[in-house]
Design an enzyme around this catalytic site. Structure first.
Site, PDB file in Angstrom:
ATOM      1  N   GLY A  15      12.603  13.222  11.884  1.00  0.00           N
ATOM      2  CA  GLY A  15      11.883  12.166  11.193  1.00  0.00           C
ATOM      3  C   GLY A  15      10.832  12.710  10.247  1.00  0.00           C
ATOM      4  O   GLY A  15       9.768  12.112  10.072  1.00  0.00           O
ATOM      5  N   LEU A  19       5.999   8.677   7.894  1.00  0.00           N
ATOM      6  CA  LEU A  19       4.546   8.826   7.935  1.00  0.00           C
ATOM      7  C   LEU A  19       4.126   9.885   8.946  1.00  0.00           C
ATOM      8  O   LEU A  19       3.370  10.809   8.625  1.00  0.00           O
ATOM      9  CB  LEU A  19       3.919   7.470   8.283  1.00  0.00           C
ATOM     10  CG  LEU A  19       2.436   7.442   8.606  1.00  0.00           C
ATOM     11  CD1 LEU A  19       1.611   7.759   7.369  1.00  0.00           C
ATOM     12  CD2 LEU A  19       2.045   6.083   9.186  1.00  0.00           C
ATOM     13  N   VAL A  20       4.614   9.778  10.176  1.00  0.00           N
ATOM     14  CA  VAL A  20       4.196  10.677  11.252  1.00  0.00           C
ATOM     15  C   VAL A  20       4.837  12.050  11.108  1.00  0.00           C
ATOM     16  O   VAL A  20       4.158  13.086  11.149  1.00  0.00           O
ATOM     17  CB  VAL A  20       4.538  10.058  12.625  1.00  0.00           C
ATOM     18  CG1 VAL A  20       4.254  11.052  13.742  1.00  0.00           C
ATOM     19  CG2 VAL A  20       3.764   8.772  12.834  1.00  0.00           C
ATOM     20  N   SER A 111       4.262   4.591  20.973  1.00  0.00           N
ATOM     21  CA  SER A 111       3.385   3.647  20.285  1.00  0.00           C
ATOM     22  C   SER A 111       2.523   2.926  21.316  1.00  0.00           C
ATOM     23  O   SER A 111       2.924   2.752  22.470  1.00  0.00           O
ATOM     24  CB  SER A 111       4.215   2.629  19.504  1.00  0.00           C
ATOM     25  OG  SER A 111       3.446   1.520  19.109  1.00  0.00           O
ATOM     26  N   SER A 112       1.354   2.469  20.873  1.00  0.00           N
ATOM     27  CA  SER A 112       0.479   1.718  21.773  1.00  0.00           C
ATOM     28  C   SER A 112       1.080   0.382  22.190  1.00  0.00           C
ATOM     29  O   SER A 112       0.619  -0.224  23.164  1.00  0.00           O
ATOM     30  CB  SER A 112      -0.878   1.481  21.111  1.00  0.00           C
ATOM     31  OG  SER A 112      -0.727   0.741  19.908  1.00  0.00           O
ATOM     32  N   CYS A 113       2.122  -0.089  21.495  1.00  0.00           N
ATOM     33  CA  CYS A 113       2.727  -1.384  21.843  1.00  0.00           C
ATOM     34  C   CYS A 113       3.519  -1.319  23.140  1.00  0.00           C
ATOM     35  O   CYS A 113       3.994  -2.352  23.631  1.00  0.00           O
ATOM     36  CB  CYS A 113       3.610  -1.887  20.716  1.00  0.00           C
ATOM     37  SG  CYS A 113       5.154  -0.999  20.528  1.00  0.00           S
ATOM     38  N   TYR A 140      11.185  -3.259  20.226  1.00  0.00           N
ATOM     39  CA  TYR A 140      10.729  -1.916  19.871  1.00  0.00           C
ATOM     40  C   TYR A 140       9.998  -1.268  21.053  1.00  0.00           C
ATOM     41  O   TYR A 140      10.230  -0.093  21.376  1.00  0.00           O
ATOM     42  CB  TYR A 140       9.804  -2.001  18.657  1.00  0.00           C
ATOM     43  CG  TYR A 140       9.178  -0.693  18.254  1.00  0.00           C
ATOM     44  CD1 TYR A 140       9.919   0.273  17.589  1.00  0.00           C
ATOM     45  CD2 TYR A 140       7.830  -0.429  18.518  1.00  0.00           C
ATOM     46  CE1 TYR A 140       9.338   1.476  17.196  1.00  0.00           C
ATOM     47  CE2 TYR A 140       7.243   0.762  18.137  1.00  0.00           C
ATOM     48  CZ  TYR A 140       8.003   1.711  17.472  1.00  0.00           C
ATOM     49  OH  TYR A 140       7.422   2.896  17.095  1.00  0.00           O
ATOM     50  N   LYS A 144      10.869   2.221  23.219  1.00  0.00           N
ATOM     51  CA  LYS A 144       9.935   3.330  23.375  1.00  0.00           C
ATOM     52  C   LYS A 144       9.641   3.618  24.856  1.00  0.00           C
ATOM     53  O   LYS A 144       9.487   4.780  25.255  1.00  0.00           O
ATOM     54  CB  LYS A 144       8.645   3.032  22.617  1.00  0.00           C
ATOM     55  CG  LYS A 144       8.790   3.138  21.109  1.00  0.00           C
ATOM     56  CD  LYS A 144       9.154   4.547  20.685  1.00  0.00           C
ATOM     57  CE  LYS A 144       9.255   4.713  19.197  1.00  0.00           C
ATOM     58  NZ  LYS A 144       9.606   6.096  18.810  1.00  0.00           N
ATOM     59  N   PRO A 167       0.480   7.230  20.121  1.00  0.00           N
ATOM     60  CA  PRO A 167      -0.565   7.038  19.108  1.00  0.00           C
ATOM     61  C   PRO A 167      -0.959   5.573  18.981  1.00  0.00           C
ATOM     62  O   PRO A 167      -0.179   4.663  19.275  1.00  0.00           O
ATOM     63  CB  PRO A 167       0.111   7.514  17.809  1.00  0.00           C
ATOM     64  CG  PRO A 167       1.413   8.129  18.210  1.00  0.00           C
ATOM     65  CD  PRO A 167       1.781   7.537  19.528  1.00  0.00           C
ATOM     66  N   THR A 168      -2.164   5.349  18.525  1.00  0.00           N
ATOM     67  CA  THR A 168      -2.615   4.024  18.157  1.00  0.00           C
ATOM     68  C   THR A 168      -2.046   3.677  16.778  1.00  0.00           C
ATOM     69  O   THR A 168      -1.154   4.367  16.272  1.00  0.00           O
ATOM     70  CB  THR A 168      -4.154   3.964  18.157  1.00  0.00           C
ATOM     71  OG1 THR A 168      -4.562   2.619  17.996  1.00  0.00           O
ATOM     72  CG2 THR A 168      -4.741   4.834  17.059  1.00  0.00           C
ATOM     73  N   LEU A 170      -1.398   3.792  13.061  1.00  0.00           N
ATOM     74  CA  LEU A 170      -1.528   4.934  12.164  1.00  0.00           C
ATOM     75  C   LEU A 170      -1.448   4.500  10.708  1.00  0.00           C
ATOM     76  O   LEU A 170      -0.838   3.480  10.375  1.00  0.00           O
ATOM     77  CB  LEU A 170      -0.429   5.952  12.456  1.00  0.00           C
ATOM     78  CG  LEU A 170      -0.390   6.505  13.878  1.00  0.00           C
ATOM     79  CD1 LEU A 170       0.890   7.279  14.096  1.00  0.00           C
ATOM     80  CD2 LEU A 170      -1.610   7.375  14.152  1.00  0.00           C
ATOM     81  N   HIS A 183       3.209  -2.117   8.265  1.00  0.00           N
ATOM     82  CA  HIS A 183       2.151  -2.457   9.199  1.00  0.00           C
ATOM     83  C   HIS A 183       0.949  -3.016   8.443  1.00  0.00           C
ATOM     84  O   HIS A 183       0.904  -3.027   7.212  1.00  0.00           O
ATOM     85  CB  HIS A 183       1.760  -1.230  10.024  1.00  0.00           C
ATOM     86  CG  HIS A 183       2.781  -0.829  11.026  1.00  0.00           C
ATOM     87  ND1 HIS A 183       3.576   0.288  10.890  1.00  0.00           N
ATOM     88  CD2 HIS A 183       3.165  -1.408  12.193  1.00  0.00           C
ATOM     89  CE1 HIS A 183       4.393   0.383  11.923  1.00  0.00           C
ATOM     90  NE2 HIS A 183       4.161  -0.631  12.729  1.00  0.00           N
ATOM     91  N   ARG A 191      -1.771  -5.739  -0.851  1.00  0.00           N
ATOM     92  CA  ARG A 191      -2.164  -7.117  -1.168  1.00  0.00           C
ATOM     93  C   ARG A 191      -3.437  -7.146  -2.009  1.00  0.00           C
ATOM     94  O   ARG A 191      -3.530  -7.871  -3.009  1.00  0.00           O
ATOM     95  CB  ARG A 191      -2.376  -7.907   0.119  1.00  0.00           C
ATOM     96  CG  ARG A 191      -1.103  -8.231   0.906  1.00  0.00           C
ATOM     97  CD  ARG A 191      -0.271  -9.320   0.244  1.00  0.00           C
ATOM     98  NE  ARG A 191      -0.999 -10.542  -0.017  1.00  0.00           N
ATOM     99  CZ  ARG A 191      -1.224 -11.496   0.879  1.00  0.00           C
ATOM    100  NH1 ARG A 191      -0.779 -11.352   2.126  1.00  0.00           N
ATOM    101  NH2 ARG A 191      -1.877 -12.597   0.544  1.00  0.00           N
ATOM    102  N   ARG A 213      -8.167  -4.131  16.348  1.00  0.00           N
ATOM    103  CA  ARG A 213      -7.218  -3.033  16.258  1.00  0.00           C
ATOM    104  C   ARG A 213      -7.954  -1.714  16.050  1.00  0.00           C
ATOM    105  O   ARG A 213      -9.014  -1.653  15.446  1.00  0.00           O
ATOM    106  CB  ARG A 213      -6.241  -3.254  15.094  1.00  0.00           C
ATOM    107  CG  ARG A 213      -5.273  -4.403  15.290  1.00  0.00           C
ATOM    108  CD  ARG A 213      -4.266  -4.123  16.387  1.00  0.00           C
ATOM    109  NE  ARG A 213      -3.313  -5.222  16.535  1.00  0.00           N
ATOM    110  CZ  ARG A 213      -3.478  -6.257  17.339  1.00  0.00           C
ATOM    111  NH1 ARG A 213      -4.578  -6.344  18.084  1.00  0.00           N
ATOM    112  NH2 ARG A 213      -2.565  -7.194  17.422  1.00  0.00           N
TER     113      ARG A 213
END
Length: 323
Positions: A15, A19-20, A111-113, A140, A144, A167-168, A170, A183, A191, A213
């Site tokens: 990956g 981003l990560v 992920s924190s989720c 998701y 995980k 991670p929280t 990111l 996200h 925006r 958050r």
């Protein structure tokens, strides 16, 4: 305990275009590691046999599994099958393939989720599987959680030095700015940028603005991942977060100020808020000596500048978000 991954070791980053993964690849390369990457065109990580064959041939000392299909509330609601099945396939291919290839170290990024919607704050690692998940990203999160359990199973059954880091939220260079799949933070950057350019008098955002958050710059995460690879070897996940949080309303104000948007910021309470609060307990990672270095305001400014320098790209489609 000595260093578990000495400098110069060969590390496959799964990956690396996301981003990560891109941040971890930059950090490990700068630290003298032999970083190996493959594009999705070269290797589809959902293809188990192909992934297993590659790992046998490459024979890395360690694997960092940062590949995933990711997105915000809208993307999760629109593509639940993609979020569940793509991530399960990637994890099964890479983790199983690493074991079969004799890879000694593996770091799985979650992920924190994964934690319950109403978990006690700040969220400790032992909160996992103690309550219902947030419905808007449940597919998701379940994928995980399966990855964490797979890593733990390889530790128990085969003695593998495989670990998981959670991670929280990111952000940073390489983020996805597509409004349908991004996200919250990159979506706000886009925006407010577009509103400033159009001289729009108002920007209306989803929800009430009251959820809290926590945000971490991806370069700080990359430093944390290096710390984990070198020094952490225990069952269960290890949290990685900044240690502070703020409301979505406060976040919007910060982003608007950085970008220079001076119009009204409103909220639509008919839209979903998601989890009320997600603040991570980072005691374990701090005991290893890691601390975040990049403030939110500085990180937002640098991320905005990166987006402008890159030609204001909108990001990738959800099906290829971080592969």
């Amino acid at each position: 305990m000595g260093v578990l991954l000495p400098s110069g070791a060969r590390v496959f980053i799964a990956g690396h275009r996301g981003l990560v993964g891109s941040a971890i690849a930059r950090r490990l390369g700068a630290e003298g590691y032999d970083v190996v990457v493959r594009s999705r065109q070269e290797l589809d990580l959902r293809d188990g046999p192909a992934t297993h064959a590659f790992l046998r041939e490459c024979s890395p000392d360690a694997v960092v599994l940062a590949a995933a299909t990711v997105g915000g509330i809208m993307a999760n609601a629109t593509y639940p099958v993609d979020f569940l099945e793509d991530n399960l396939r990637i994890q099964l291919s890479v983790i199983t393939g690493s074991h079969r290839a004799g890879v000694r170290r593996l770091l799985f990024l979650g992920s924190s989720c994964i934690y319950p919607k109403l978990a006690e704050q700040p969220i400790r690692e032992d909160s996992l599987l103690t309550g219902p998940l947030e419905p808007t990203n449940q597919p998701y999160a379940i994928a995980k959680i399966a990855g964490i359990e797979q890593v733990n199973a390889y530790r128990r059954q085969h003695g593998r030095s495989y670990v998981s880091a959670m991670p929280t939220n990111l952000y940073g260079p390489g983020d996805n700015f597509d409004l349908e799949s991004s996200h919250v933070l990159p979506a706000l950057i886009r925006r407010f940028h577009e509103a400033r350019i159009a001289d729009a008098p108002e920007v209306v955002l989803w929800g009430t603005g009251t959820p809290r958050r926590e945000f971490l710059h991806v370069d700080d995460l990359a430093a944390a991942c290096l710390t984990v690879l070198r020094h952490y070897d225990a069952d269960g996940p290890i949290n990685v977060g900044s240690g502070t949080d703020l409301t979505i309303r406060e976040l919007a104000g910060t982003v608007a100020a950085v970008i220079g948007y001076n119009g009204q910021i409103s909220f639509d309470p008919a839209r979903p808020d998601g989890t009320p609060r997600k603040l991570m307990d980072g005691s374990r990672i701090r005991e290893l000596g890691w601390e975040p270095r990049i403030s939110l305001r500085d990180g937002v400014a640098a991320t905005y500048q990166w987006w402008l320098d890159a030609g204001s790209p909108t990001g990738r489609t959800v099906a290829a978000a971080t592969r």
